[in-house]
Structure formats: C-alpha cells, structure tokens
Scaffold this motif. Structure first.
Motif, short mmCIF file in Angstrom:
data_model
loop_
_atom_site.label_atom_id
_atom_site.label_comp_id
_atom_site.label_asym_id
_atom_site.label_seq_id
_atom_site.Cartn_x
_atom_site.Cartn_y
_atom_site.Cartn_z
N TYR A 1 -5.53 12.62 0.24
CA TYR A 1 -4.13 12.20 0.40
C TYR A 1 -3.72 12.27 1.87
O TYR A 1 -3.02 11.40 2.37
CB TYR A 1 -3.21 13.09 -0.44
CG TYR A 1 -3.09 12.74 -1.89
CD1 TYR A 1 -4.07 12.02 -2.56
CD2 TYR A 1 -1.98 13.13 -2.62
CE1 TYR A 1 -3.95 11.70 -3.90
CE2 TYR A 1 -1.84 12.81 -3.96
CZ TYR A 1 -2.83 12.11 -4.59
OH TYR A 1 -2.70 11.78 -5.91
N PHE B 1 0.84 -1.20 0.00
CA PHE B 1 0.00 0.00 0.00
C PHE B 1 0.87 1.25 0.00
O PHE B 1 0.65 2.19 -0.77
CB PHE B 1 -0.92 -0.05 1.22
CG PHE B 1 -1.89 1.09 1.36
CD1 PHE B 1 -2.57 1.62 0.27
CD2 PHE B 1 -2.15 1.63 2.61
CE1 PHE B 1 -3.48 2.65 0.42
CE2 PHE B 1 -3.05 2.66 2.77
CZ PHE B 1 -3.72 3.18 1.67
N ARG B 2 1.90 1.26 0.87
CA ARG B 2 2.82 2.40 0.95
C ARG B 2 3.53 2.63 -0.38
O ARG B 2 3.63 3.76 -0.87
CB ARG B 2 3.86 2.15 2.06
CG ARG B 2 4.80 3.32 2.30
CD ARG B 2 6.01 2.93 3.14
NE ARG B 2 6.96 2.20 2.32
CZ ARG B 2 7.41 0.98 2.57
NH1 ARG B 2 7.02 0.32 3.63
NH2 ARG B 2 8.27 0.39 1.76
N TYR C 1 5.01 10.25 6.87
CA TYR C 1 3.55 10.22 6.97
C TYR C 1 3.00 11.53 7.53
O TYR C 1 2.03 12.08 7.00
CB TYR C 1 3.08 9.06 7.84
CG TYR C 1 3.44 7.68 7.33
CD1 TYR C 1 3.63 7.41 5.98
CD2 TYR C 1 3.60 6.62 8.22
CE1 TYR C 1 3.96 6.15 5.52
CE2 TYR C 1 3.93 5.35 7.77
CZ TYR C 1 4.11 5.12 6.43
OH TYR C 1 4.43 3.86 5.99
N PHE D 1 1.16 3.95 -3.08
CA PHE D 1 0.94 5.36 -2.80
C PHE D 1 2.16 6.18 -3.20
O PHE D 1 2.04 7.28 -3.75
CB PHE D 1 0.59 5.55 -1.32
CG PHE D 1 0.03 6.89 -0.97
CD1 PHE D 1 -0.98 7.48 -1.71
CD2 PHE D 1 0.49 7.57 0.15
CE1 PHE D 1 -1.51 8.72 -1.36
CE2 PHE D 1 -0.03 8.80 0.52
CZ PHE D 1 -1.03 9.38 -0.24
N VAL E 1 -4.99 9.31 3.65
CA VAL E 1 -4.21 8.11 3.34
C VAL E 1 -2.92 8.11 4.16
O VAL E 1 -2.52 7.07 4.70
CB VAL E 1 -3.91 8.00 1.83
CG1 VAL E 1 -2.92 6.88 1.54
CG2 VAL E 1 -5.21 7.78 1.05
#
Length: 169
Positions: free
Chosen positions: A131, A15-16, A97, A19, A134
């Motif tokens: 975003y 997922f990271r 993050y 993205f 996320v």
C-alpha cells in the motif's frame, strides 16, 4: 511513445479512486465490532516469533495499546476512512499520499509485524508495505499528470492559492 498528459491524468484519477474504494472497503471492516474487540490480540500476535532485537519495538506498542485498545481501533478506523474519502474525491492529494504511505508503513511495522517472522514457511512480507508503494507511485504519477482530473483540490486551488502546495500541483 509519448504520453498524452490529459489522458494520463484521467488514468491516474481512476487509479486513485479505485485505490480509494479499496481503502473504503477496508475502513468498513475496521468499523465492525470484531475489529475493536480483537485489536489488542492482533497487535500481540504480530509480536509473536519476532527476533529478540525487535522485542522492545513490539513491547512499546503492546503496552501503549493495552491502555485503551478500543480507542486505537477507532482511531485506525477514522484514519482509514479519511484516507478513503480523500482518495475518492482528490482532497489534499500530496498530504494524503505521504500520510497514507506513512500510515501504511506503520501498519506494516506494528500490526503486520514487518510481515514476519521470517522463516522457511514465510509466504509474503505483508500487504501494508505494498500500500505504501502504491501511495508513492500515486504521488509521482499525479505530479506527471497535468492538469489533474476529478479532484476537489482543483476547485479549492482556484479560490485559495496556497492550497496547491497540499494538492500536489
């Protein structure tokens, strides 16, 4: 249903990285001359139609950027590129993050004009706020996934103990 932590770590890593790929594609667009050439106009257009109580916010940004719009466009491209690389390789994940979420909220609040102006013809609130969500989701998921997979942070943390504070361990 119990979640296998190792399996979760792999899913979070994928997922990271996906993205990060999205951010990389976006960064490539930011390096195009058309982005730098139209940066000032993009910011100015975001200010159009906003409620009067937001005028000082947009005036601040349009005046600040007017001094050197190309510099701000390049800074945007650099920041997006750094975020993309950090996501792809799993570097300083906690910092990435949080700063990625804050940068996304800044984009939403300035370039996307908070997704407004809001009227009966509005169709969405803008993408940058999503975003940010996320990034916050990745932050939480990454903390649950143990041990983290496919990160540069794992290698750095073995050699530099304090690095784990930046790495979301």
């Amino acid at each position: 249903m119990a979640v296998n932590s190792s399996k979760l770590a792999k899913h979070v890593a994928i997922f990271r990285m996906v993205f990060g790929l999205i951010w990389a594609i976006d960064a490539v667009f930011k390096w195009q001359p058309s982005f730098a050439n139209g940066f000032k106009d993009m910011i100015n257009s975001a200010a159009q139609g906003q409620p009067s109580w937001l005028h000082s916010w947009f005036n601040f940004w349009t005046q600040l950027i007017a001094h050197n719009p190309h510099l701000f466009a390049i800074l945007t491209a650099v920041i997006e590129s750094l975020i993309a690389v950090a996501l792809l390789i799993g570097f300083a994940r906690r910092v990435t993050y949080i700063s990625g979420a804050l940068f996304s909220l800044l984009i939403w609040a300035v370039a996307e004009g908070f997704g407004g102006p809001y009227s009966s013809s509005s169709t969405d609130i803008g993408t940058a706020v999503m975003y940010a969500l996320v990034f916050f989701a990745l932050y939480g998921l990454d903390r649950m996934a143990r041990p983290p997979k496919w990160t540069v942070d794992n290698y750095i943390s073995k050699r530099i103990k304090w690095w784990s504070k930046l790495a979301n361990h």
